[in-house]
Scaffold this motif. Structure first.
Motif, PDB file in Angstrom:
ATOM      1  N   ILE A 162       0.849  -1.208   0.000  1.00 13.52           N
ATOM      2  CA  ILE A 162       0.000   0.000   0.000  1.00 13.52           C
ATOM      3  C   ILE A 162       0.883   1.256   0.000  1.00 13.52           C
ATOM      4  N   GLY A 163       1.929   1.239   0.839  1.00 13.97           N
ATOM      5  CA  GLY A 163       2.850   2.379   0.897  1.00 13.97           C
ATOM      6  C   GLY A 163       3.510   2.642  -0.446  1.00 13.97           C
ATOM      7  N   ARG A 164       3.931   1.562  -1.096  1.00 12.05           N
ATOM      8  CA  ARG A 164       4.571   1.692  -2.414  1.00 12.05           C
ATOM      9  C   ARG A 164       3.603   2.325  -3.429  1.00 12.05           C
ATOM     10  N   ALA A 165       2.343   1.878  -3.415  1.00  6.97           N
ATOM     11  CA  ALA A 165       1.348   2.448  -4.332  1.00  6.97           C
ATOM     12  C   ALA A 165       1.123   3.934  -4.040  1.00  6.97           C
ATOM     13  N   LEU A 166       1.115   4.308  -2.753  1.00  5.13           N
ATOM     14  CA  LEU A 166       0.885   5.712  -2.391  1.00  5.13           C
ATOM     15  C   LEU A 166       2.001   6.617  -2.898  1.00  5.13           C
ATOM     16  N   LEU A 167       3.213   6.062  -3.025  1.00  8.30           N
ATOM     17  CA  LEU A 167       4.333   6.882  -3.507  1.00  8.30           C
ATOM     18  C   LEU A 167       4.246   7.183  -5.002  1.00  8.30           C
ATOM     19  N   SER A 168       3.310   6.547  -5.699  1.00  3.52           N
ATOM     20  CA  SER A 168       3.096   6.938  -7.099  1.00  3.52           C
ATOM     21  C   SER A 168       2.128   8.127  -7.175  1.00  3.52           C
ATOM     22  N   LYS A 169       1.680   8.601  -5.996  1.00  2.00           N
ATOM     23  CA  LYS A 169       0.759   9.745  -5.886  1.00  2.00           C
ATOM     24  C   LYS A 169      -0.578   9.498  -6.596  1.00  2.00           C
ATOM     25  N   PRO A 170      -1.279   8.437  -6.219  1.00  2.11           N
ATOM     26  CA  PRO A 170      -2.513   8.104  -6.946  1.00  2.11           C
ATOM     27  C   PRO A 170      -3.672   9.038  -6.618  1.00  2.11           C
ATOM     28  N   LYS A 171      -4.525   9.231  -7.626  1.00  6.35           N
ATOM     29  CA  LYS A 171      -5.826   9.868  -7.398  1.00  6.35           C
ATOM     30  C   LYS A 171      -6.857   8.770  -7.152  1.00  6.35           C
ATOM     31  N   LEU A 172      -6.612   7.614  -7.812  1.00  2.00           N
ATOM     32  CA  LEU A 172      -7.494   6.457  -7.674  1.00  2.00           C
ATOM     33  C   LEU A 172      -6.645   5.245  -7.317  1.00  2.00           C
ATOM     34  N   LEU A 173      -6.979   4.619  -6.186  1.00  2.00           N
ATOM     35  CA  LEU A 173      -6.236   3.443  -5.719  1.00  2.00           C
ATOM     36  C   LEU A 173      -7.141   2.215  -5.829  1.00  2.00           C
ATOM     37  N   LEU A 174      -6.649   1.191  -6.522  1.00  3.05           N
ATOM     38  CA  LEU A 174      -7.368  -0.076  -6.652  1.00  3.05           C
ATOM     39  C   LEU A 174      -6.736  -1.056  -5.672  1.00  3.05           C
ATOM     40  N   LEU A 175      -7.537  -1.584  -4.758  1.00  8.48           N
ATOM     41  CA  LEU A 175      -7.016  -2.504  -3.731  1.00  8.48           C
ATOM     42  C   LEU A 175      -7.641  -3.874  -3.921  1.00  8.48           C
ATOM     43  N   ASP A 176      -6.804  -4.873  -4.197  1.00  7.71           N
ATOM     44  CA  ASP A 176      -7.319  -6.212  -4.448  1.00  7.71           C
ATOM     45  C   ASP A 176      -7.048  -7.133  -3.256  1.00  7.71           C
ATOM     46  N   GLU A 177      -8.109  -7.470  -2.534  1.00 10.68           N
ATOM     47  CA  GLU A 177      -8.039  -8.404  -1.394  1.00 10.68           C
ATOM     48  C   GLU A 177      -6.969  -8.015  -0.368  1.00 10.68           C
ATOM     49  N   PRO A 178      -7.001  -6.783   0.161  1.00 11.84           N
ATOM     50  CA  PRO A 178      -5.928  -6.385   1.079  1.00 11.84           C
ATOM     51  C   PRO A 178      -5.895  -7.182   2.383  1.00 11.84           C
ATOM     52  N   SER A 179      -7.035  -7.774   2.793  1.00  8.73           N
ATOM     53  CA  SER A 179      -7.023  -8.466   4.093  1.00  8.73           C
ATOM     54  C   SER A 179      -6.802  -9.968   3.957  1.00  8.73           C
ATOM     55  N   MET A 180      -6.621 -10.462   2.721  1.00  7.99           N
ATOM     56  CA  MET A 180      -6.536 -11.901   2.506  1.00  7.99           C
ATOM     57  C   MET A 180      -5.386 -12.549   3.287  1.00  7.99           C
ATOM     58  N   GLY A 181      -5.741 -13.554   4.082  1.00  9.81           N
ATOM     59  CA  GLY A 181      -4.734 -14.336   4.800  1.00  9.81           C
ATOM     60  C   GLY A 181      -4.099 -13.637   5.987  1.00  9.81           C
ATOM     61  N   LEU A 182      -4.646 -12.500   6.401  1.00  8.48           N
ATOM     62  CA  LEU A 182      -4.029 -11.750   7.496  1.00  8.48           C
ATOM     63  C   LEU A 182      -4.706 -12.032   8.839  1.00  8.48           C
ATOM     64  N   ALA A 183      -3.939 -11.904   9.913  1.00  6.92           N
ATOM     65  CA  ALA A 183      -4.480 -12.038  11.271  1.00  6.92           C
ATOM     66  C   ALA A 183      -5.470 -10.897  11.519  1.00  6.92           C
ATOM     67  N   PRO A 184      -6.521 -11.145  12.336  1.00  6.99           N
ATOM     68  CA  PRO A 184      -7.561 -10.133  12.584  1.00  6.99           C
ATOM     69  C   PRO A 184      -7.018  -8.753  12.966  1.00  6.99           C
ATOM     70  N   LEU A 185      -5.954  -8.731  13.769  1.00  6.09           N
ATOM     71  CA  LEU A 185      -5.372  -7.453  14.205  1.00  6.09           C
ATOM     72  C   LEU A 185      -4.861  -6.647  13.004  1.00  6.09           C
ATOM     73  N   PHE A 186      -4.231  -7.340  12.054  1.00  2.50           N
ATOM     74  CA  PHE A 186      -3.724  -6.684  10.855  1.00  2.50           C
ATOM     75  C   PHE A 186      -4.860  -6.237   9.944  1.00  2.50           C
ATOM     76  N   VAL A 187      -5.921  -7.050   9.880  1.00  2.00           N
ATOM     77  CA  VAL A 187      -7.080  -6.699   9.044  1.00  2.00           C
ATOM     78  C   VAL A 187      -7.642  -5.357   9.513  1.00  2.00           C
ATOM     79  N   GLU A 188      -7.779  -5.231  10.830  1.00  2.00           N
ATOM     80  CA  GLU A 188      -8.287  -3.983  11.424  1.00  2.00           C
ATOM     81  C   GLU A 188      -7.389  -2.807  11.051  1.00  2.00           C
ATOM     82  N   LYS A 189      -6.085  -3.026  11.171  1.00  2.00           N
ATOM     83  CA  LYS A 189      -5.103  -1.978  10.882  1.00  2.00           C
ATOM     84  C   LYS A 189      -5.168  -1.555   9.411  1.00  2.00           C
ATOM     85  N   ILE A 190      -5.269  -2.567   8.512  1.00  2.00           N
ATOM     86  CA  ILE A 190      -5.336  -2.280   7.067  1.00  2.00           C
ATOM     87  C   ILE A 190      -6.550  -1.405   6.761  1.00  2.00           C
TER      88      ILE A 190
END
Length: 240
Positions: free
Chosen positions: A151-179
């Motif tokens: 996500i950080g890497r994508a933000l450094l391209s300075k997006p106006k539109l961000l496409l996020l594909d399954e960001p919480s997949m396979g992550l522990a609940p604590l990380f899902v919340e953070k994401i």
């Protein structure tokens, strides 16, 4: 761009793999500053749709309109230059590079050096865990840390539109919340987000609007809240 003009519009978009139509003529629109979700079962065509918007898959028919202009024939790297970034399913980080090198790859199309450093600091504020691991080889990070890095890497391209594909997949609940907290911060900063997410409950809870996709077609659309309480959605995607 006036608010009533969508930042992204899909008009009767079809996407095919050989003879197989994966996406069968969908309409979809996003307005600037929105968080919109695309939910549906595996194989519904959600990832295919994101890849077509990002330019890594061609469309077979229809129109992709971004920021008021057709991008049907625009190559993927030119879409990034225009402010359209994808965080792919599976994260797609460079596992042998350090965390800092991965982040800087996000800014490879940019020449505004001073602003890149400012944006790096912004990413560190949003993702302190990434900052703590700058010198670490990216492949040694946990799944959640790799997702934050992507996500950080994508933000450094300075997006106006961000496409996020399954960001919480396979992550522990604590990380899902953070994401999801991070996604909300990104939207608050004025970036428009189109989110594909298996966790329909969370996606609908945070989205202004959502689309339900089944077998390559959009079958339902509405506010996140309305779909969260829709009996059909509840039984099909929320396990009720």
């Amino acid at each position: 761009m006036p608010d009533h003009v969508p930042i992204l519009e899909l008009k009767q978009v079809q996407i095919a793999y050989g003879q197989i139509k994966a996406v069968k003529g969908i309409d979809l629109a996003l307005h600037a500053g929105e968080l919109v979700s695309l939910i549906g079962a595996n194989g519904a065509g959600k990832t295919t749709t994101l890849n077509a918007i990002a330019g890594t898959l061609p469309i077979a028919a229809g129109d992709l309109i971004y920021d008021g202009a057709s991008i049907n024939s625009l190559p993927a790297h030119k879409r990034v230059q225009r402010g359209l970034a994808l965080v792919p399913e599976g994260r797609g980080i460079f596992t042998r590079l350090t965390v800092e090198e991965n982040l800087r790859m996000g800014a490879y199309i940019r020449t505004d050096k001073a602003q890149i450093e400012t944006d790096m600091q912004r990413v560190f504020e949003m993702l302190p865990r990434v900052k703590e691991r700058l010198a670490q080889v990216a492949g040694t990070l946990s799944g959640g840390e790799q997702q934050m890095l992507a996500i950080g890497r994508a933000l450094l391209s300075k997006p106006k539109l961000l496409l996020l594909d399954e960001p919480s997949m396979g992550l522990a609940p604590l990380f899902v919340e953070k994401i999801f907290e991070v996604v909300q911060s990104i939207v608050r900063e004025g970036v428009t987000v189109l989110l594909v997410e298996q966790n329909a409950n969370l996606a609908l809870h945070f989205s202004q609007r959502a689309y339900v996709m089944e077998s390559g077609q959009i079958t339902l659309t509405g506010t996140g809240d309305a779909l969260l309480h829709d009996p059909k959605v509840r039984s099909a995607y929320l396990g009720e």
